[in-house]
Enzyme design. Structure first.
Site, PDB file in Angstrom:
ATOM      1  N   CYS A 111       0.774  -1.061   0.040  1.00 41.32           N
ATOM      2  CA  CYS A 111      -0.019   0.013  -0.012  1.00 41.32           C
ATOM      3  C   CYS A 111       0.716   1.374   0.021  1.00 41.32           C
ATOM      4  O   CYS A 111       0.379   2.401  -0.381  1.00 41.32           O
ATOM      5  CB  CYS A 111      -0.947  -0.208   1.122  1.00 41.32           C
ATOM      6  SG  CYS A 111      -2.103  -1.262   1.031  1.00 41.32           S
ATOM      7  N   HIS A 149      -3.084   7.458   1.571  1.00 46.68           N
ATOM      8  CA  HIS A 149      -3.605   6.134   1.102  1.00 46.68           C
ATOM      9  C   HIS A 149      -5.007   6.014   1.591  1.00 46.68           C
ATOM     10  O   HIS A 149      -5.481   6.134   2.398  1.00 46.68           O
ATOM     11  CB  HIS A 149      -2.530   5.322   1.633  1.00 46.68           C
ATOM     12  CG  HIS A 149      -3.055   3.778   1.365  1.00 46.68           C
ATOM     13  ND1 HIS A 149      -3.543   3.390   0.126  1.00 46.68           N
ATOM     14  CD2 HIS A 149      -3.064   2.866   2.080  1.00 46.68           C
ATOM     15  CE1 HIS A 149      -3.847   2.065   0.252  1.00 46.68           C
ATOM     16  NE2 HIS A 149      -3.730   1.635   1.480  1.00 46.68           N
ATOM     17  N   ASN A 208      -9.764  -0.095  -1.195  1.00 42.45           N
ATOM     18  CA  ASN A 208      -8.437  -0.031  -0.980  1.00 42.45           C
ATOM     19  C   ASN A 208      -7.620  -0.491  -2.346  1.00 42.45           C
ATOM     20  O   ASN A 208      -7.818  -1.544  -2.465  1.00 42.45           O
ATOM     21  CB  ASN A 208      -7.934  -0.612   0.253  1.00 42.45           C
ATOM     22  CG  ASN A 208      -6.555  -0.409   0.471  1.00 42.45           C
ATOM     23  OD1 ASN A 208      -5.745  -0.130  -0.317  1.00 42.45           O
ATOM     24  ND2 ASN A 208      -6.045  -1.163   1.502  1.00 42.45           N
TER      25      ASN A 208
HETATM   26  N1  ACO Z   1     -18.979  -7.963   7.555  1.00 44.86           N
HETATM   27  C1  ACO Z   1     -19.695  -8.122   8.643  1.00 44.86           C
HETATM   28  N2  ACO Z   1     -19.097  -8.787  10.004  1.00 44.86           N
HETATM   29  C2  ACO Z   1     -17.784  -8.767   9.706  1.00 44.86           C
HETATM   30  C3  ACO Z   1     -17.184  -8.591   8.678  1.00 44.86           C
HETATM   31  C4  ACO Z   1     -17.918  -8.032   7.692  1.00 44.86           C
HETATM   32  N3  ACO Z   1     -17.235  -7.806   6.484  1.00 44.86           N
HETATM   33  N4  ACO Z   1     -15.614  -8.787   8.814  1.00 44.86           N
HETATM   34  C5  ACO Z   1     -15.633  -8.772  10.110  1.00 44.86           C
HETATM   35  N5  ACO Z   1     -16.912  -8.931  10.812  1.00 44.86           N
HETATM   36  C6  ACO Z   1     -17.032  -9.168  12.124  1.00 44.86           C
HETATM   37  C7  ACO Z   1     -16.216 -10.194  12.782  1.00 44.86           C
HETATM   38  O1  ACO Z   1     -16.148 -11.267  12.656  1.00 44.86           O
HETATM   39  C8  ACO Z   1     -16.430  -9.570  14.312  1.00 44.86           C
HETATM   40  O2  ACO Z   1     -17.418 -10.170  14.898  1.00 44.86           O
HETATM   41  P1  ACO Z   1     -17.377 -10.905  16.231  1.00 44.86           P
HETATM   42  O3  ACO Z   1     -17.632  -9.565  17.173  1.00 44.86           O
HETATM   43  O4  ACO Z   1     -18.841 -11.804  16.454  1.00 44.86           O
HETATM   44  O5  ACO Z   1     -16.347 -11.728  16.409  1.00 44.86           O
HETATM   45  C9  ACO Z   1     -16.821  -8.336  14.228  1.00 44.86           C
HETATM   46  O6  ACO Z   1     -17.374  -8.160  12.736  1.00 44.86           O
HETATM   47  C10 ACO Z   1     -15.969  -7.165  14.582  1.00 44.86           C
HETATM   48  O7  ACO Z   1     -14.663  -7.533  13.567  1.00 44.86           O
HETATM   49  P2  ACO Z   1     -13.193  -6.737  14.071  1.00 44.86           P
HETATM   50  O8  ACO Z   1     -12.311  -7.492  13.254  1.00 44.86           O
HETATM   51  O9  ACO Z   1     -13.171  -6.458  15.344  1.00 44.86           O
HETATM   52  O10 ACO Z   1     -13.654  -5.506  13.477  1.00 44.86           O
HETATM   53  P3  ACO Z   1     -13.088  -4.023  13.407  1.00 44.86           P
HETATM   54  O11 ACO Z   1     -13.976  -3.002  13.928  1.00 44.86           O
HETATM   55  O12 ACO Z   1     -11.567  -4.053  13.950  1.00 44.86           O
HETATM   56  O13 ACO Z   1     -12.875  -3.780  11.602  1.00 44.86           O
HETATM   57  C11 ACO Z   1     -11.374  -3.735   9.863  1.00 44.86           C
HETATM   58  C12 ACO Z   1     -12.407  -4.572  10.833  1.00 44.86           C
HETATM   59  C13 ACO Z   1     -12.440  -3.002   8.868  1.00 44.86           C
HETATM   60  C14 ACO Z   1     -10.714  -4.691   9.142  1.00 44.86           C
HETATM   61  C15 ACO Z   1     -10.613  -2.749  10.585  1.00 44.86           C
HETATM   62  O14 ACO Z   1      -9.687  -3.680  11.762  1.00 44.86           O
HETATM   63  C16 ACO Z   1      -9.886  -2.073   9.875  1.00 44.86           C
HETATM   64  O15 ACO Z   1     -10.050  -1.190   9.177  1.00 44.86           O
HETATM   65  N6  ACO Z   1      -8.120  -2.404  10.067  1.00 44.86           N
HETATM   66  C17 ACO Z   1      -7.404  -1.592   9.245  1.00 44.86           C
HETATM   67  C18 ACO Z   1      -7.125  -2.893   7.977  1.00 44.86           C
HETATM   68  C19 ACO Z   1      -6.867  -2.053   6.771  1.00 44.86           C
HETATM   69  O16 ACO Z   1      -7.492  -0.940   6.377  1.00 44.86           O
HETATM   70  N7  ACO Z   1      -5.954  -2.718   6.071  1.00 44.86           N
HETATM   71  C20 ACO Z   1      -5.764  -2.267   4.461  1.00 44.86           C
HETATM   72  C21 ACO Z   1      -4.702  -2.790   4.264  1.00 44.86           C
HETATM   73  S1  ACO Z   1      -3.316  -1.840   5.192  1.00 44.86           S
HETATM   74  C22 ACO Z   1      -3.502  -0.355   4.783  1.00 44.86           C
HETATM   75  O17 ACO Z   1      -3.570  -0.211   3.711  1.00 44.86           O
HETATM   76  C23 ACO Z   1      -3.141   0.507   5.823  1.00 44.86           C
END
Ligand code: ACO
Length: 325
Positions: free
Chosen positions: A115, A252, A282
């Site tokens: 990224c 980004h 992304n």
């Molecule tokens: N749809 C519905 N529910 C979902 C999904 C989905 N697509 N994905 C996960 N869940 C559920 C999980 O299973 C979890 O359920 P549970 O509570 O029953 O276990 C619940 O949602 C919460 O999941 P978390 O992983 O805790 O959710 P979070 O609030 O952390 O959001 C996310 C997840 C969006 C991936 C977040 O952590 C994030 O944005 N992280 C940064 C990652 C990123 O942007 N990466 C891109 C590449 S790196 C970069 O470019 C910077």
């Protein structure tokens, strides 16, 4: 004091035709439009057609950038393509772009920083231009992440999309002041201790397969804002520029929550933030030049504007580029 500045002549971008909405994704995995929008800000993403490869996206973006710059492909002496999803393990996608543009002189190579790829590629181009290794550089970020997604893993497949953007940079004489157009400062970082938090579980030398993207989303989120702000503070320290001086912040486009939190921590006004993640998802190395091109073409970013680019991604890698458009 006269200095060489890597100055933008033009930019362009390309998105595959096919749009995949959150609603459609919800028919493929257990997710919802509401969950995706609330956690990421993403509403839709573009997906490359069958047979449409990264170099195709890159060439379309490059042609748009060359046209916008008003120069011929033959005037380019260096192509630097940021990608983590090349057409093949080798040769580089950059040489395919070179061939498709009909260029047989100069050099072309890929930069791989996921990224952060576009920020790494811009910084590399800046070094080439400043040292005289290049006079005119085509810098491209292009990805087909749809090919490395596990479409059954709802925690990752909702986040990414395909796309490409490009800029043409030229070595021009500047006064050596912050009023110069071109790249004013660039800062790159990486820390391989985090490599297992965001990675692809395959590769030519390990599994002999391509593999799928795996991510500890919470861990990435936890580090993102701090790393992003660190390299922007480095840019401020190097130049004396502050958030108030910026005209545009082009981050980004990974997640709207990361973008908003970074801007808030840095005291960058929301109206200066260019956000396209809602439309593109992304697109990894493609995201910054896609956002740049969007804001240039809709008239927001104008010649002479002070623009801060930043990215953070797998590795972890992160970096910032401050330039006057
Ligand atoms: N749809 C519905 N529910 C979902 C999904 C989905 N697509 N994905 C996960 N869940 C559920 C999980 O299973 C979890 O359920 P549970 O509570 O029953 O276990 C619940 O949602 C919460 O999941 P978390 O992983 O805790 O959710 P979070 O609030 O952390 O959001 C996310 C997840 C969006 C991936 C977040 O952590 C994030 O944005 N992280 C940064 C990652 C990123 O942007 N990466 C891109 C590449 S790196 C970069 O470019 C910077």
């Amino acid at each position: 004091m006269s200095v060489i500045r890597s100055t933008v002549l033009g930019c362009g971008s390309y998105l595959p035709e096919r749009v995949l909405t959150n609603a459609e994704l919800a028919t493929m995995v257990d997710t919802s439009d509401e969950w995706i929008v609330q956690r990421t800000g993403i509403c839709q993403r573009h997906i490359a057609a069958e047979g449409e490869v990264t170099s195709d996206l890159a060439v379309a973006a490059a042609k748009a950038a060359l046209e916008n710059a008003g120069i011929d492909a033959q005037d380019i002496d260096t192509i630097i393509l940021a990608t983590a999803t090349p057409d093949n393990t080798f040769p580089s996608a950059a040489v395919t772009v070179q061939e498709k543009l009909g260029i047989t002189h100069g050099a072309a190579f890929d930069v791989h920083a996921v990224c952060s790829g576009f920020v790494y590629a811009m910084t590399t181009a800046d070094a080439y231009l400043k040292t005289g290794l290049s006079k005119r550089c085509l810098v491209i970020g292009a990805e087909t992440f749809s090919r490395i997604l596990d479409w059954e893993d709802r925690t990752t497949c909702v986040l990414f999309g395909d796309g490409a953007g490009a800029v043409v940079l030229e070595a021009q004489e500047g006064e050596g002041t912050l009023a110069d157009r071109g790249i004013l400062t660039a800062h790159l970082r990486s820390d391989g201790r985090h490599k297992d938090k965001l990675y692809v579980d395959g590769g030519p030398s390990s599994t002999k397969t391509v593999g799928f993207l795996r991510m500890e989303g919470k861990e990435v989120f936890k580090h993102a804002v701090g790393m992003i702000t660190d390299v922007i503070v480095d840019a401020y320290a190097a130049t004396g520029i502050t958030s108030d001086d910026l005209d545009w912040f082009v981050p980004h486009q990974a997640n709207k929550r990361i973008i908003d939190a970074s801007a808030k921590k840095l005291g960058i006004a929301p109206e200066k933030v260019v956000t396209t993640v809602q439309l593109h998802g992304n697109t990894s190395a493609g995201s910054i030049p896609l956002a740049l091109d969007t804001a240039v073409r809709d008239g927001r970013i104008k010649k002479g504007d002070l623009v801060m680019l930043e990215a953070m991604g797998g590795g972890f890698t992160w970096g910032s580029v401050l330039l006057r458009w």
